[in-house]
Design a protein around this motif. Structure first.
Motif, PDB file in Angstrom:
ATOM      1  N   LEU A  47     -30.467-111.253 -80.424  1.00 32.39           N
ATOM      2  CA  LEU A  47     -29.586-111.511 -82.002  1.00 32.39           C
ATOM      3  C   LEU A  47     -28.194-111.285 -81.881  1.00 32.39           C
ATOM      4  O   LEU A  47     -27.449-112.397 -83.005  1.00 32.39           O
ATOM      5  CB  LEU A  47     -30.041-110.811 -82.774  1.00 32.39           C
ATOM      6  N   LYS A  48     -27.602-110.229 -81.483  1.00 32.65           N
ATOM      7  CA  LYS A  48     -26.117-110.122 -81.540  1.00 32.65           C
ATOM      8  C   LYS A  48     -25.251-111.228 -81.123  1.00 32.65           C
ATOM      9  O   LYS A  48     -24.411-111.484 -81.652  1.00 32.65           O
ATOM     10  CB  LYS A  48     -25.649-108.797 -80.718  1.00 32.65           C
ATOM     11  N   ALA A  49     -25.891-111.743 -80.254  1.00 27.73           N
ATOM     12  CA  ALA A  49     -25.016-112.549 -78.707  1.00 27.73           C
ATOM     13  C   ALA A  49     -25.582-113.888 -79.700  1.00 27.73           C
ATOM     14  O   ALA A  49     -24.229-115.057 -79.793  1.00 27.73           O
ATOM     15  CB  ALA A  49     -25.615-112.666 -77.465  1.00 27.73           C
ATOM     16  N   LEU A  50     -26.298-114.443 -80.589  1.00 30.68           N
ATOM     17  CA  LEU A  50     -26.479-115.139 -80.981  1.00 30.68           C
ATOM     18  C   LEU A  50     -25.308-115.406 -82.520  1.00 30.68           C
ATOM     19  O   LEU A  50     -24.520-116.748 -82.784  1.00 30.68           O
ATOM     20  CB  LEU A  50     -27.873-115.978 -81.706  1.00 30.68           C
ATOM     21  N   PHE A  51     -24.960-114.113 -83.342  1.00 28.98           N
ATOM     22  CA  PHE A  51     -24.100-114.335 -84.525  1.00 28.98           C
ATOM     23  C   PHE A  51     -23.021-114.658 -84.127  1.00 28.98           C
ATOM     24  O   PHE A  51     -22.328-114.805 -84.194  1.00 28.98           O
ATOM     25  CB  PHE A  51     -25.025-112.963 -84.964  1.00 28.98           C
ATOM     26  N   LEU A  52     -22.889-113.522 -82.715  1.00 32.63           N
ATOM     27  CA  LEU A  52     -21.576-113.369 -82.212  1.00 32.63           C
ATOM     28  C   LEU A  52     -21.512-114.782 -81.750  1.00 32.63           C
ATOM     29  O   LEU A  52     -19.384-115.811 -81.277  1.00 32.63           O
ATOM     30  CB  LEU A  52     -20.853-112.683 -81.095  1.00 32.63           C
ATOM     31  N   THR A  82     -33.878-126.696 -81.541  1.00 28.45           N
ATOM     32  CA  THR A  82     -34.012-128.166 -82.206  1.00 28.45           C
ATOM     33  C   THR A  82     -35.464-128.049 -80.986  1.00 28.45           C
ATOM     34  O   THR A  82     -36.353-129.695 -81.081  1.00 28.45           O
ATOM     35  CB  THR A  82     -32.512-129.122 -81.870  1.00 28.45           C
ATOM     36  N   SER A  83     -35.126-127.966 -80.280  1.00 31.15           N
ATOM     37  CA  SER A  83     -36.127-128.410 -78.557  1.00 31.15           C
ATOM     38  C   SER A  83     -36.433-127.185 -78.272  1.00 31.15           C
ATOM     39  O   SER A  83     -36.132-125.553 -78.408  1.00 31.15           O
ATOM     40  CB  SER A  83     -35.679-129.406 -78.089  1.00 31.15           C
ATOM     41  N   HIS A  84     -37.911-127.493 -77.935  1.00 31.63           N
ATOM     42  CA  HIS A  84     -37.899-126.728 -76.413  1.00 31.63           C
ATOM     43  C   HIS A  84     -36.760-125.490 -75.281  1.00 31.63           C
ATOM     44  O   HIS A  84     -37.039-124.576 -75.069  1.00 31.63           O
ATOM     45  CB  HIS A  84     -39.256-126.325 -75.253  1.00 31.63           C
ATOM     46  N   ARG A  85     -36.213-126.806 -75.577  1.00 31.15           N
ATOM     47  CA  ARG A  85     -35.065-126.609 -73.690  1.00 31.15           C
ATOM     48  C   ARG A  85     -33.590-126.507 -74.548  1.00 31.15           C
ATOM     49  O   ARG A  85     -32.806-126.147 -73.775  1.00 31.15           O
ATOM     50  CB  ARG A  85     -34.756-127.563 -73.179  1.00 31.15           C
ATOM     51  N   ALA A  86     -33.229-127.016 -75.936  1.00 30.37           N
ATOM     52  CA  ALA A  86     -32.208-126.667 -76.576  1.00 30.37           C
ATOM     53  C   ALA A  86     -31.954-124.957 -76.770  1.00 30.37           C
ATOM     54  O   ALA A  86     -32.262-124.273 -77.169  1.00 30.37           O
ATOM     55  CB  ALA A  86     -32.204-127.479 -77.820  1.00 30.37           C
ATOM     56  N   PRO A  87     -31.104-125.285 -77.243  1.00 25.38           N
ATOM     57  CA  PRO A  87     -29.466-123.509 -76.906  1.00 25.38           C
ATOM     58  C   PRO A  87     -30.633-123.208 -78.269  1.00 25.38           C
ATOM     59  O   PRO A  87     -30.880-124.069 -79.148  1.00 25.38           O
ATOM     60  CB  PRO A  87     -28.701-123.760 -76.917  1.00 25.38           C
ATOM     61  N   LEU A  88     -30.130-121.941 -78.404  1.00 22.60           N
ATOM     62  CA  LEU A  88     -31.181-120.976 -79.300  1.00 22.60           C
ATOM     63  C   LEU A  88     -29.643-120.940 -80.556  1.00 22.60           C
ATOM     64  O   LEU A  88     -28.551-120.390 -79.653  1.00 22.60           O
ATOM     65  CB  LEU A  88     -31.349-119.387 -78.537  1.00 22.60           C
ATOM     66  N   THR A  89     -29.810-121.150 -81.836  1.00 22.92           N
ATOM     67  CA  THR A  89     -28.867-120.167 -82.385  1.00 22.92           C
ATOM     68  C   THR A  89     -29.499-119.315 -83.873  1.00 22.92           C
ATOM     69  O   THR A  89     -30.305-118.674 -83.618  1.00 22.92           O
ATOM     70  CB  THR A  89     -28.325-122.125 -83.454  1.00 22.92           C
ATOM     71  N   ILE A  90     -28.738-119.232 -84.109  1.00 24.79           N
ATOM     72  CA  ILE A  90     -29.017-117.907 -85.459  1.00 24.79           C
ATOM     73  C   ILE A  90     -29.663-118.102 -86.619  1.00 24.79           C
ATOM     74  O   ILE A  90     -29.636-119.314 -87.072  1.00 24.79           O
ATOM     75  CB  ILE A  90     -28.029-116.380 -86.188  1.00 24.79           C
TER      76      ILE A  90
END
Length: 415
Positions: free
Chosen positions: A337-342, A381-389
């Protein structure tokens, strides 16, 4: 200023469009706002800013409607957007107003980014704000509202008012007469076109145009909400707070009386009775810019990375199985979660290593990611898409306690 003299020259009413007093001080303040806003935008990853900005539309709605005397909560607004309403009529009406505000701001910001208007002051654009807001309310609430409730008169969504208006129960007329309104509005639209200004003067024009639109009172009802929506869009149009990382309405509502006092003082006529007193006008514009700077500074402090890290840790601690959490979350999720935020985005393939897990833990890492996505803590946006916060309601009091206190967030039940 209460009402124009008969047969005024529309160009005289708003001339000069910017204060001719304390202009140097206003320019210094405008530059400070521009620098602070750009610094705030620059410290947050694009994807994080987008997710947070959309969530903060609830804050704009909450505070703008609070100014109008309608109090609700973030959770109630969220419920209304999902068509889950309170049984109490007054509480439901507040939900509907706030949900309409969020929908309108989203729609108008989308229009601003995809097909920007030549002039955000035009009646076409401002009228669309008004019409969109009321079209997002139930038909029975598209009538003017007075002390005794709704009247039989339609608000005429998007159309100029056709009668006089008073803010003190009919004692004193406010703004131009309905017969003068089209001409005076056209003058407002032309004089405050952002293209008429350059550099820091554009921000001063944003401040001035907020007062001018409130004074015009162009519609039968809903003028305050529309003016605050308009000002946020005007700022975005000139490149200020496009990500919605701070709330002008929050700044105004922190001291509603002072907001109203500054607006009313700027109504004062000049000695000729043909325009506005320049000293009061300058004071009001400085007030507007001070509110902007205060809210930017507030959000800059909230979004300091060391604070966010600590607050994510606090949320993770409360979700620890050892603390008796009913729906525990693996403590290692906090690192992700910290990595996603940053960073803004994280490829799924890197999630395991970010959480400090080895190859043998690959399946467990995928389960953690799946749980984060299901709960809205992470998005994809999909099972393979990058993660965002993500910023679901349950984390707001942890991540932003100074912004979303219990009275703003509310409880989880709609009754």
């Amino acid at each position: 200023m209460t009402q124009l003299p008969s047969n005024p020259s529309p160009n005289l009413v708003f001339h000069p469009p910017l204060p001719d007093q304390r202009l140097g001080e206003l320019k210094d303040m405008a530059q400070a706002v521009v620098i602070a806003a750009a610094t705030l935008e620059g410290r947050i990853a694009k994807e994080t800013a987008k997710a947070l900005g959309d969530r903060l539309r609830f804050i704009n709605s909450y505070h703008s409607n609070l100014i109008e005397g309608h109090k609700t909560t973030i959770l109630d607004i969220e419920a209304a957007l999902n068509k889950d309403y309170a049984k109490d009529a007054e509480r439901r009406y507040a939900q509907e107003l706030c949900a309409a505000h969020v929908k309108t701001e989203r729609a108008m910001m989308h229009a601003l980014s995809t097909a920007p208007p030549d002039n955000p002051c035009s009646l076409d654009f401002v009228g669309t704000i008004h019409r969109t807001f009321y079209e997002n309310l139930p038909p029975q609430h598209q009538f003017t509202h007075g002390g005794d409730g709704f009247t039989q008169f339609s608000v005429l969504p998007g159309k100029l008012r056709d009668g006089s208006v008073s803010l003190d129960g009919g004692i004193t007329p406010h703004g131009p007469d309905a017969r003068q309104l089209p001409g005076v509005y056209e003058s407002f639209s032309e004089l405050y076109h952002p293209g008429q200004f350059h550099g820091d003067e554009r921000l001063i024009a944003a401040a001035a145009s907020h007062h001018r639109l409130v004074w015009l009172h162009p519609f039968r009802d809903g003028n305050g909400r529309v003016a605050r929506l308009f000002s946020g869009l005007y700022l975005a149009h000139i490149g200020i707070n496009r990500g919605n990382l701070w709330s002008l309405s929050r700044g105004f509502s922190r001291d509603k009386y002072w907001y109203m006092t500054n607006l009313q003082s700027a109504d004062s006529p000049d000695e000729n009775g043909q325009g506005f007193d320049q000293a009061f006008f300058a004071d009001y514009c400085l007030y507007f810019l001070e509110v902007c700077l205060d809210q930017i500074t507030f959000m800059d402090r909230i979004l300091a990375l060391n604070r966010i890290d600590a607050r994510i840790d606090g949320y993770i601690r409360d979700r620890d199985k050892s603390r008796g959490a009913l729906d525990p979350l693996d403590p290692r999720a906090g690192r992700l979660l910290k990595a996603l935020f940053l960073q803004g985005t994280v490829p799924r393939g890197e999630a395991r290593s970010i959480m400090g897990m080895d190859h043998q833990s690959d399946r467990h890492a995928r389960r953690i990611v799946s749980q984060l996505v299901q709960e809205g803590l992470a998005c994809a946006t999909s099972h393979r898409a990058p993660l965002t916060i993500g910023f679901p309601a349950q984390v707001l009091r942890y991540y932003f306690p100074d912004l979303v206190g219990p009275e703003v967030l509310g409880d989880s039940g709609i009754n």
